[in-house]
Design an enzyme around this catalytic site. Sequence first.
Site, PDB file in Angstrom:
ATOM      1  N   GLU A  87       0.849  -1.194   0.000  1.00 25.45           N
ATOM      2  CA  GLU A  87       0.000   0.000   0.000  1.00 25.45           C
ATOM      3  C   GLU A  87       0.884   1.243   0.000  1.00 25.45           C
ATOM      4  OE1 GLU A  87      -2.041   0.754   3.943  1.00 25.45           O
ATOM      5  OE2 GLU A  87      -1.550  -1.347   4.231  1.00 25.45           O
ATOM      6  N   CYS A  90      -3.459  -3.724   4.287  1.00 27.14           N
ATOM      7  CA  CYS A  90      -2.511  -4.730   4.795  1.00 27.14           C
ATOM      8  C   CYS A  90      -2.878  -6.145   4.354  1.00 27.14           C
ATOM      9  CB  CYS A  90      -2.445  -4.665   6.312  1.00 27.14           C
ATOM     10  SG  CYS A  90      -2.030  -3.027   6.897  1.00 27.14           S
ATOM     11  N   HIS A 143      -2.098 -10.498  11.867  1.00 24.64           N
ATOM     12  CA  HIS A 143      -1.576  -9.224  11.352  1.00 24.64           C
ATOM     13  C   HIS A 143      -1.216  -8.392  12.596  1.00 24.64           C
ATOM     14  CE1 HIS A 143      -1.146  -5.354   9.574  1.00 24.64           C
ATOM     15  NE2 HIS A 143      -2.266  -4.880  10.104  1.00 24.64           N
ATOM     16  N   SER A 150      -7.317  -2.895   6.309  1.00 29.54           N
ATOM     17  CA  SER A 150      -8.338  -1.886   6.597  1.00 29.54           C
ATOM     18  C   SER A 150      -9.167  -1.616   5.365  1.00 29.54           C
ATOM     19  CB  SER A 150      -7.673  -0.589   7.054  1.00 29.54           C
ATOM     20  OG  SER A 150      -7.185  -0.744   8.355  1.00 29.54           O
TER      21      SER A 150
HETATM   22  N1  CAA Z   1       1.176   2.500  30.667  1.00 24.54           N
HETATM   23  C1  CAA Z   1       0.608   1.412  30.089  1.00 24.54           C
HETATM   24  N2  CAA Z   1      -0.397   1.495  29.168  1.00 24.54           N
HETATM   25  C2  CAA Z   1      -0.810   2.726  28.810  1.00 24.54           C
HETATM   26  C3  CAA Z   1      -0.274   3.896  29.371  1.00 24.54           C
HETATM   27  C4  CAA Z   1       0.760   3.749  30.338  1.00 24.54           C
HETATM   28  N3  CAA Z   1       1.338   4.804  30.912  1.00 24.54           N
HETATM   29  N4  CAA Z   1      -0.899   4.949  28.826  1.00 24.54           N
HETATM   30  C5  CAA Z   1      -1.807   4.457  27.942  1.00 24.54           C
HETATM   31  N5  CAA Z   1      -1.767   3.113  27.929  1.00 24.54           N
HETATM   32  C6  CAA Z   1      -2.543   2.173  27.127  1.00 24.54           C
HETATM   33  C7  CAA Z   1      -3.993   2.554  26.973  1.00 24.54           C
HETATM   34  O1  CAA Z   1      -4.759   2.171  28.122  1.00 24.54           O
HETATM   35  C8  CAA Z   1      -4.360   1.764  25.732  1.00 24.54           C
HETATM   36  O2  CAA Z   1      -4.539   0.417  26.077  1.00 24.54           O
HETATM   37  P1  CAA Z   1      -5.895  -0.339  25.644  1.00 24.54           P
HETATM   38  O3  CAA Z   1      -5.966  -0.190  24.156  1.00 24.54           O
HETATM   39  O4  CAA Z   1      -5.666  -1.740  26.089  1.00 24.54           O
HETATM   40  O5  CAA Z   1      -7.007   0.363  26.317  1.00 24.54           O
HETATM   41  C9  CAA Z   1      -3.079   1.825  24.896  1.00 24.54           C
HETATM   42  O6  CAA Z   1      -2.046   2.234  25.798  1.00 24.54           O
HETATM   43  C10 CAA Z   1      -3.148   2.831  23.761  1.00 24.54           C
HETATM   44  O7  CAA Z   1      -3.604   4.038  24.300  1.00 24.54           O
HETATM   45  P2  CAA Z   1      -4.644   4.940  23.492  1.00 24.54           P
HETATM   46  O8  CAA Z   1      -5.769   4.119  22.986  1.00 24.54           O
HETATM   47  O9  CAA Z   1      -4.948   6.118  24.323  1.00 24.54           O
HETATM   48  O10 CAA Z   1      -3.705   5.358  22.266  1.00 24.54           O
HETATM   49  P3  CAA Z   1      -3.967   6.389  21.128  1.00 24.54           P
HETATM   50  O11 CAA Z   1      -5.324   6.964  21.200  1.00 24.54           O
HETATM   51  O12 CAA Z   1      -2.839   7.315  21.150  1.00 24.54           O
HETATM   52  O13 CAA Z   1      -3.910   5.504  19.785  1.00 24.54           O
HETATM   53  C11 CAA Z   1      -3.845   3.803  18.177  1.00 24.54           C
HETATM   54  C12 CAA Z   1      -3.578   4.153  19.646  1.00 24.54           C
HETATM   55  C13 CAA Z   1      -5.324   3.941  17.864  1.00 24.54           C
HETATM   56  C14 CAA Z   1      -3.430   2.360  17.947  1.00 24.54           C
HETATM   57  C15 CAA Z   1      -3.003   4.752  17.264  1.00 24.54           C
HETATM   58  O14 CAA Z   1      -1.661   4.527  17.482  1.00 24.54           O
HETATM   59  C16 CAA Z   1      -3.324   4.588  15.784  1.00 24.54           C
HETATM   60  O15 CAA Z   1      -4.270   5.194  15.276  1.00 24.54           O
HETATM   61  N6  CAA Z   1      -2.541   3.748  15.057  1.00 24.54           N
HETATM   62  C17 CAA Z   1      -2.761   3.511  13.615  1.00 24.54           C
HETATM   63  C18 CAA Z   1      -3.988   2.638  13.357  1.00 24.54           C
HETATM   64  C19 CAA Z   1      -3.777   1.194  13.747  1.00 24.54           C
HETATM   65  O16 CAA Z   1      -2.678   0.683  13.858  1.00 24.54           O
HETATM   66  N7  CAA Z   1      -4.895   0.463  13.948  1.00 24.54           N
HETATM   67  C20 CAA Z   1      -4.838  -0.949  14.216  1.00 24.54           C
HETATM   68  C21 CAA Z   1      -5.967  -1.691  13.573  1.00 24.54           C
HETATM   69  S1  CAA Z   1      -6.031  -1.310  11.825  1.00 24.54           S
HETATM   70  C22 CAA Z   1      -4.882  -2.331  11.100  1.00 24.54           C
HETATM   71  O17 CAA Z   1      -4.465  -3.289  11.667  1.00 24.54           O
HETATM   72  C23 CAA Z   1      -4.396  -1.994   9.717  1.00 24.54           C
HETATM   73  C24 CAA Z   1      -3.063  -1.348   9.845  1.00 24.54           C
HETATM   74  O18 CAA Z   1      -2.041  -2.028   9.829  1.00 24.54           O
HETATM   75  C25 CAA Z   1      -3.014   0.092   9.982  1.00 24.54           C
END
Ligand code: CAA
Length: 383
Positions: free
Chosen positions: A79, A111, A233, A308
Amino acid sequence: MNVGIDKISFFVPPYYIDMTELAQVRNVDPGKYMIGIGQSEMAIGPSSQDIVTYAANAANKILTDEDKKAIDLVIVGTESSFDESKASAVILHRLLGIQDFARSFEIKEACYGATAGLEAAKNHISRHPESKALVIAADIARYGLNNGGEPTQGAGAVAMLISSQPKILALSDDTINLTQDIYDFWRPTGHAYPLVDGPLSNETYINSFNKVYNRYSKEYQESFGDFAALAFHIPYTKMGKKALQSVLPQASEQDATRLLERYDESITYSRRVGNLYTGSLYLGLISLLENSTALKAGDKLGLFSYGSGAVSQFFTGILQSGYEKHLLKDYHQALLLQRTKLTISAYEKMFNEYVDYNKTTTFNDELPFSIAKIEDNIRFYHN
Ligand code: CAA
């Protein structure tokens, strides 16, 4: 007839950053990246390296002259394509020295692309068992600096040689596919970075796994006890674990423990590389095979592919006798160890390197298959 993965290898760029250092600079608790997201290091490459560079280095490691004469199908799943028309597979076909009378093309569905390639290669080899197919997953996962997606970036490629006498994993015919028109992660033409609805992408990934896994178990009457391991994945290492944990209440304690232990073995490399997009499932598979001492020939593996947008597939394979002798564990571990760690400011500088493809530009990168020169919008590679 058995058709499946005869050889498999990955390649990643020679630079990485430490996720604790990134968290400190971004004023985030390092626990969020290290535990919450589950990433320790993240791969990054300079502008003299691209998906062709990573793909060629991954494939070159596994191909013999005999393979290059037998391959008549080259498929790249990506991609991160840099051309709307010409397929990177055509460039790779020449760079790798594959015999002329081959078909080469590129597949895109986020992906999921390489899994679609694997299916096409499997069907081709089933009809032409004397030939071989090369399937490569190559991507550069970029969300930009200082945003929610930043800790889930990465880069690299996985190359797989598909044959009718697979030395590693024979692919079974029983598979379940799912298509859902969802905007969780997409990159409209002309956008450098994807548009992402992070929470929706996480939710869709987990729901998709539940749907394909449950339908698979029903249709083929199989349960957790039939699988030695499940490979996922891995956009970030916590993601697959969340999906796995969502189905484990249906499993016995013994099955749940086994699948979680194997999952931990499958994320060893991704934890140090980050997201390879379409290569992530296959990096996870390599990690599982190279780091698990519990697996044995005859074991059945389940694989969950997610792209996705969204397309998912659950499929399975059987480990072949002596498979462990055909893995490149020492090479892969050395590849990760030999990388250079960048400071966060050096990473930001590398990330922001700008190349004007309309101007003649030369590079001094010694990596095999890196870009030597750009002229008239054509990339010329060292080889
Ligand atoms: N210690 C331990 N854990 C902590 C922490 C700390 N101090 N602070 C936060 N966390 C945890 C949170 O509780 C959360 O855990 P859970 O998901 O188990 O609740 C985790 O860290 C992540 O925190 P947030 O959800 O607040 O993180 P975020 O809002 O910044 O975003 C994300 C996380 C959505 C993955 C972001 O990085 C993102 O958008 N990534 C790109 C999209 C992606 O990878 N999606 C995955 C599915 S899609 C896919 O698979 C296709 C692809 O390859 C893209």
